[in-house]
Enzyme design. Sequence first.
Site, PDB file in Angstrom:
ATOM      1  NE  ARG A  38      -4.055  -1.959   2.076  1.00  0.00           N
ATOM      2  CZ  ARG A  38      -5.044  -2.093   2.928  1.00  0.00           C
ATOM      3  NH1 ARG A  38      -5.161  -1.265   3.935  1.00  0.00           N
ATOM      4  NH2 ARG A  38      -5.926  -3.051   2.785  1.00  0.00           N
ATOM      5  CG  ASP A 143     -14.380   4.994   8.450  1.00  0.00           C
ATOM      6  OD1 ASP A 143     -14.978   3.903   8.395  1.00  0.00           O
ATOM      7  OD2 ASP A 143     -13.137   5.076   8.397  1.00  0.00           O
TER       8      ASP A 143
HETATM    9  C1  LIG Z   1     -13.924  -3.321   7.571  1.00  0.00           C
HETATM   10  S1  LIG Z   1     -14.651  -1.733   7.666  1.00  0.00           S
HETATM   11  C2  LIG Z   1     -16.236  -2.123   8.363  1.00  0.00           C
HETATM   12  C3  LIG Z   1     -17.359  -1.396   7.675  1.00  0.00           C
HETATM   13  C4  LIG Z   1     -18.759  -1.725   8.176  1.00  0.00           C
HETATM   14  N1  LIG Z   1     -18.932  -1.398   9.558  1.00  0.00           N
HETATM   15  C5  LIG Z   1     -19.101  -3.176   7.922  1.00  0.00           C
HETATM   16  O1  LIG Z   1     -19.236  -3.949   8.860  1.00  0.00           O
HETATM   17  O2  LIG Z   1     -19.239  -3.550   6.752  1.00  0.00           O
HETATM   18  C6  LIG Z   1     -13.786  -1.011   9.067  1.00  0.00           C
HETATM   19  C7  LIG Z   1     -13.813   0.514   9.067  1.00  0.00           C
HETATM   20  O3  LIG Z   1     -13.341   0.974  10.343  1.00  0.00           O
HETATM   21  C8  LIG Z   1     -12.637   2.179  10.134  1.00  0.00           C
HETATM   22  N2  LIG Z   1     -11.770   2.470  11.283  1.00  0.00           N
HETATM   23  C9  LIG Z   1     -10.615   1.859  11.627  1.00  0.00           C
HETATM   24  N3  LIG Z   1     -10.085   2.439  12.727  1.00  0.00           N
HETATM   25  C10 LIG Z   1     -10.916   3.435  13.091  1.00  0.00           C
HETATM   26  C11 LIG Z   1     -10.899   4.394  14.148  1.00  0.00           C
HETATM   27  N4  LIG Z   1      -9.922   4.465  15.039  1.00  0.00           N
HETATM   28  N5  LIG Z   1     -11.929   5.276  14.216  1.00  0.00           N
HETATM   29  C12 LIG Z   1     -12.927   5.240  13.295  1.00  0.00           C
HETATM   30  N6  LIG Z   1     -13.001   4.358  12.286  1.00  0.00           N
HETATM   31  C13 LIG Z   1     -11.999   3.463  12.169  1.00  0.00           C
HETATM   32  C14 LIG Z   1     -11.882   1.923   8.833  1.00  0.00           C
HETATM   33  O4  LIG Z   1     -11.480   3.128   8.207  1.00  0.00           O
HETATM   34  C15 LIG Z   1     -12.892   1.116   8.020  1.00  0.00           C
HETATM   35  O5  LIG Z   1     -13.630   1.934   7.139  1.00  0.00           O
END
Ligand SMILES: C[S@@+](CC[C@H](N)C(=O)[O-])C[C@H]1O[C@@H](n2cnc3c(N)ncnc32)[C@H](O)[C@@H]1O
Length: 273
Positions: A38, A143
Amino acid sequence: MQVSSSISEQSFRQVRDWLYQRSGIFLNDTKRSLVCGRLQKRMRELELASFEQYIRVLLNPAEQLEHELAVNILTTNETYFFREEKHFRFLEKVAAGHKTTTPAAPFQVWSAAASTGQEAYSVAMVLAQQFGGYQPWSVVGTDINTAVLCTARQAIYPIEASRKIPQDLLKAYALKGKGKDEGWFKFRPELCQKVSFEPLNLMEPKQFNYRFDLILLRNVLIYFELEDKQKIVRNVLKFLKPGGYLLVGHSESIHGYDDRLQQIQPACYRLKA
Ligand SMILES: C[S@@+](CC[C@H](N)C(=O)[O-])C[C@H]1O[C@@H](n2cnc3c(N)ncnc32)[C@H](O)[C@@H]1O
């Protein structure tokens, strides 16, 4: 521009520690090649040949824009409509109950790791169907990744992504693109008006000036160490109404994190009233 083909142990640790400080996300050793791939792409764009040079940018407090971009690159954002479908049947029941018991009160939902918005719009379609135009409701998606939030706000998705959306909901709340927009669909403005997106780091929650009836914290805790998972759950619970619901991913357990939480079905918890 020839970019380093592999990341050294030391550079990987520096990136890992930087991301941890910034977001709480903990990259274990299995993520080394993912991080390498990445960052290489970004390094080519910046014409930086070595990871050491990129790390100097990460450690420079004046490079805030690049820091935001690095977080965007390093987070994993996989999501899709009606993911873990049982949760949406549960939401339907909760909304139906709310309609009969507290019809005047707005029903508010927080999608706390919203990614590109599929979760928030899935919730919105279910609530629109339950409440129609008669009862106030809203969905907030947050997010840490600012790029995914831009996609979410546009509310435009490739048509293949709609396969998981029940046909009646798709027909009622989405518009199929024509001409140059062939192959895409977008949600109707009436639905989008009820859904908003804003940046938020779950490790440093902002103060919402109201509490939610239901919070989705799904498929995000997996990226954190135990202590930080507990901290995030505590932070999120500050914004849940007593009697409200917290949904986590089906592969995530928060059993024993907080005595006030009562598990009512797999990956569904209720905050004791
Ligand atoms: C795998 S996705 C899950 C999306 C959705 N909730 C689902 O279940 O399909 C995880 C998301 O968490 C976000 N994320 C990771 N660390 C975070 C943080 N410290 N605060 C807010 N969001 C975060 C990432 O940017 C990503 O978009």
